[in-house]
Design a protein around this motif. Structure first.
Motif, PDB file in Angstrom:
ATOM      1  N   ALA A 115       0.858  -1.190   0.000  1.00 32.23           N
ATOM      2  CA  ALA A 115       0.000   0.000   0.000  1.00 32.23           C
ATOM      3  C   ALA A 115       0.889   1.232   0.000  1.00 32.23           C
ATOM      4  O   ALA A 115       1.897   1.281   0.712  1.00 32.23           O
ATOM      5  CB  ALA A 115      -0.890  -0.013   1.234  1.00 32.23           C
ATOM      6  N   CYS A 116       0.518   2.219  -0.793  1.00 35.01           N
ATOM      7  CA  CYS A 116       1.246   3.493  -0.816  1.00 35.01           C
ATOM      8  C   CYS A 116       0.506   4.438   0.122  1.00 35.01           C
ATOM      9  O   CYS A 116      -0.613   4.857  -0.184  1.00 35.01           O
ATOM     10  CB  CYS A 116       1.298   4.054  -2.228  1.00 35.01           C
ATOM     11  N   VAL A 117       1.103   4.733   1.241  1.00 32.13           N
ATOM     12  CA  VAL A 117       0.417   5.496   2.280  1.00 32.13           C
ATOM     13  C   VAL A 117       1.158   6.806   2.556  1.00 32.13           C
ATOM     14  O   VAL A 117       2.236   7.061   2.015  1.00 32.13           O
ATOM     15  CB  VAL A 117       0.308   4.658   3.581  1.00 32.13           C
ATOM     16  N   ALA A 118       0.566   7.616   3.437  1.00 31.16           N
ATOM     17  CA  ALA A 118       1.164   8.902   3.796  1.00 31.16           C
ATOM     18  C   ALA A 118       2.011   8.753   5.054  1.00 31.16           C
ATOM     19  O   ALA A 118       1.868   7.809   5.820  1.00 31.16           O
ATOM     20  CB  ALA A 118       0.065   9.933   4.037  1.00 31.16           C
ATOM     21  N   ARG A 119       2.890   9.735   5.260  1.00 33.63           N
ATOM     22  CA  ARG A 119       3.628   9.796   6.519  1.00 33.63           C
ATOM     23  C   ARG A 119       2.718  10.459   7.546  1.00 33.63           C
ATOM     24  O   ARG A 119       2.130  11.514   7.275  1.00 33.63           O
ATOM     25  CB  ARG A 119       4.904  10.601   6.338  1.00 33.63           C
ATOM     26  N   LEU A 120       2.611   9.836   8.697  1.00 37.33           N
ATOM     27  CA  LEU A 120       1.727  10.348   9.741  1.00 37.33           C
ATOM     28  C   LEU A 120       2.578  10.739  10.933  1.00 37.33           C
ATOM     29  O   LEU A 120       3.342   9.937  11.458  1.00 37.33           O
ATOM     30  CB  LEU A 120       0.735   9.248  10.128  1.00 37.33           C
ATOM     31  N   THR A 121       2.487  11.990  11.351  1.00 34.06           N
ATOM     32  CA  THR A 121       3.251  12.449  12.515  1.00 34.06           C
ATOM     33  C   THR A 121       2.288  13.082  13.520  1.00 34.06           C
ATOM     34  O   THR A 121       1.192  13.530  13.159  1.00 34.06           O
ATOM     35  CB  THR A 121       4.320  13.481  12.117  1.00 34.06           C
ATOM     36  N   SER A 122       2.730  13.113  14.766  1.00 32.34           N
ATOM     37  CA  SER A 122       1.885  13.653  15.816  1.00 32.34           C
ATOM     38  C   SER A 122       2.719  14.576  16.704  1.00 32.34           C
ATOM     39  O   SER A 122       3.528  14.115  17.506  1.00 32.34           O
ATOM     40  CB  SER A 122       1.293  12.509  16.644  1.00 32.34           C
ATOM     41  N   PRO A 123       2.564  15.883  16.579  1.00 28.68           N
ATOM     42  CA  PRO A 123       3.344  16.808  17.399  1.00 28.68           C
ATOM     43  C   PRO A 123       2.912  16.802  18.862  1.00 28.68           C
ATOM     44  O   PRO A 123       3.679  17.175  19.747  1.00 28.68           O
ATOM     45  CB  PRO A 123       3.088  18.169  16.748  1.00 28.68           C
ATOM     46  N   GLU A 124       1.681  16.365  19.125  1.00 23.52           N
ATOM     47  CA  GLU A 124       1.201  16.294  20.509  1.00 23.52           C
ATOM     48  C   GLU A 124       0.013  15.336  20.541  1.00 23.52           C
ATOM     49  O   GLU A 124      -0.590  15.047  19.501  1.00 23.52           O
ATOM     50  CB  GLU A 124       0.787  17.680  21.012  1.00 23.52           C
ATOM     51  N   PRO A 125      -0.330  14.829  21.699  1.00 20.46           N
ATOM     52  CA  PRO A 125      -1.448  13.884  21.782  1.00 20.46           C
ATOM     53  C   PRO A 125      -2.727  14.463  21.187  1.00 20.46           C
ATOM     54  O   PRO A 125      -3.064  15.623  21.425  1.00 20.46           O
ATOM     55  CB  PRO A 125      -1.592  13.638  23.297  1.00 20.46           C
ATOM     56  N   GLY A 126      -3.386  13.644  20.386  1.00 23.76           N
ATOM     57  CA  GLY A 126      -4.654  14.060  19.794  1.00 23.76           C
ATOM     58  C   GLY A 126      -4.521  14.863  18.516  1.00 23.76           C
ATOM     59  O   GLY A 126      -5.511  15.192  17.869  1.00 23.76           O
ATOM     60  N   VAL A 127      -3.281  15.197  18.140  1.00 22.90           N
ATOM     61  CA  VAL A 127      -3.060  15.972  16.916  1.00 22.90           C
ATOM     62  C   VAL A 127      -2.174  15.151  15.989  1.00 22.90           C
ATOM     63  O   VAL A 127      -1.133  14.654  16.414  1.00 22.90           O
ATOM     64  CB  VAL A 127      -2.366  17.327  17.227  1.00 22.90           C
ATOM     65  N   ARG A 144       3.621  13.849   2.669  1.00 17.08           N
ATOM     66  CA  ARG A 144       4.205  12.938   1.668  1.00 17.08           C
ATOM     67  C   ARG A 144       3.220  11.822   1.310  1.00 17.08           C
ATOM     68  O   ARG A 144       3.573  10.635   1.318  1.00 17.08           O
ATOM     69  CB  ARG A 144       5.522  12.379   2.185  1.00 17.08           C
ATOM     70  N   VAL A 145       2.025  12.216   0.965  1.00 15.39           N
ATOM     71  CA  VAL A 145       0.947  11.255   0.689  1.00 15.39           C
ATOM     72  C   VAL A 145       1.352  10.318  -0.454  1.00 15.39           C
ATOM     73  O   VAL A 145       1.759  10.758  -1.525  1.00 15.39           O
ATOM     74  CB  VAL A 145      -0.353  12.007   0.328  1.00 15.39           C
ATOM     75  N   GLY A 146       1.273   9.023  -0.197  1.00 17.06           N
ATOM     76  CA  GLY A 146       1.571   8.008  -1.198  1.00 17.06           C
ATOM     77  C   GLY A 146       3.033   7.634  -1.303  1.00 17.06           C
ATOM     78  O   GLY A 146       3.390   6.738  -2.071  1.00 17.06           O
ATOM     79  N   GLU A 147       3.917   8.260  -0.539  1.00 12.86           N
ATOM     80  CA  GLU A 147       5.355   8.000  -0.689  1.00 12.86           C
ATOM     81  C   GLU A 147       5.895   6.950   0.269  1.00 12.86           C
ATOM     82  O   GLU A 147       7.071   6.621   0.220  1.00 12.86           O
ATOM     83  CB  GLU A 147       6.153   9.293  -0.508  1.00 12.86           C
ATOM     84  N   LEU A 148       5.070   6.451   1.157  1.00  9.19           N
ATOM     85  CA  LEU A 148       5.538   5.392   2.056  1.00  9.19           C
ATOM     86  C   LEU A 148       4.887   4.083   1.676  1.00  9.19           C
ATOM     87  O   LEU A 148       3.694   4.030   1.359  1.00  9.19           O
ATOM     88  CB  LEU A 148       5.206   5.728   3.511  1.00  9.19           C
ATOM     89  N   LEU A 149       5.677   3.019   1.715  1.00 14.86           N
ATOM     90  CA  LEU A 149       5.172   1.693   1.361  1.00 14.86           C
ATOM     91  C   LEU A 149       4.869   0.897   2.618  1.00 14.86           C
ATOM     92  O   LEU A 149       5.693   0.842   3.531  1.00 14.86           O
ATOM     93  CB  LEU A 149       6.231   0.931   0.554  1.00 14.86           C
ATOM     94  N   ARG A 150       3.707   0.271   2.655  1.00 17.87           N
ATOM     95  CA  ARG A 150       3.377  -0.634   3.754  1.00 17.87           C
ATOM     96  C   ARG A 150       3.326  -2.043   3.173  1.00 17.87           C
ATOM     97  O   ARG A 150       2.479  -2.355   2.334  1.00 17.87           O
ATOM     98  CB  ARG A 150       2.032  -0.267   4.380  1.00 17.87           C
ATOM     99  N   CYS A 151       4.255  -2.880   3.607  1.00 16.17           N
ATOM    100  CA  CYS A 151       4.381  -4.231   3.062  1.00 16.17           C
ATOM    101  C   CYS A 151       3.062  -4.997   3.205  1.00 16.17           C
ATOM    102  O   CYS A 151       2.419  -4.937   4.264  1.00 16.17           O
ATOM    103  CB  CYS A 151       5.515  -4.979   3.770  1.00 16.17           C
ATOM    104  N   PRO A 152       2.672  -5.739   2.158  1.00 19.76           N
ATOM    105  CA  PRO A 152       1.382  -6.425   2.198  1.00 19.76           C
ATOM    106  C   PRO A 152       1.345  -7.616   3.163  1.00 19.76           C
ATOM    107  O   PRO A 152       0.263  -8.067   3.528  1.00 19.76           O
ATOM    108  CB  PRO A 152       1.181  -6.893   0.749  1.00 19.76           C
TER     109      PRO A 152
END
Ligand code: FES
Length: 137
Positions: A54-66, A71-79
């Motif tokens: 799956a080509c997914v986005a990078r997800l970061t969290s600067p603080e809880p709940g946020v 980089r949408v689509g630039e990270l690969l998640r192995c099937p």
């Protein structure tokens, strides 16, 4: 470093990928956000084909709940087991120093700019005079 012309840019649609056999290796080329990335088509964990990732986005969290997507689509998640890799350089996010997918530089060049092949047929000038064909050697 050998250069291999594998496809036209239009052969790989945006958001898609295609696998090419190059020097005995399967290399998958992804077309994401107008860029092309090439990786060995094999997950370093147990060998899953990354063309199915799956080509997914990078997800970061600067603080809880946020959280923020980038980089949408630039990270690969192995099937197979969900390990994630950066498409730009093959680096993993869970163990970046030890685990990575082999990546390859990609260049996009206009067909006219590509070097001509090494094989050239010998040619001879041809003159047509009246009804006779004359070949000059
Ligand atoms: S084979 Fe890719 S995470 Fe296991």
């Amino acid at each position: 470093m050998a250069r291999h012309i594998v496809a036209r840019t239009s052969d790989i649609p945006p958001g898609g990928n295609k696998v090419f056999g190059v020097e005995g290796r399967d290399i998958v080329v992804f077309h994401v956000n107008g860029e092309f990335f090439a990786l060995l088509n094999r997950c370093p964990h147990e060998g899953a084909p990354l063309e199915k990732a799956a080509c997914v986005a990078r997800l970061t969290s600067p603080e809880p709940g946020v959280y923020q997507r980038s980089r949408v689509g630039e990270l690969l998640r192995c099937p197979w087991h969900g390990w994630e890799f950066d498409m730009r350089n093959g680096q993993s996010y869970f163990d970046p120093k030890r685990v990575k997918v082999r990546s390859y530089p990609v260049a996009i060049e206009n067909g006219e700019a590509l070097q001509k092949g090494p094989y050239v047929a010998e040619t001879f000038p041809v003159l047509v005079e009246d009804s006779y064909v004359i070949i000059e050697t």
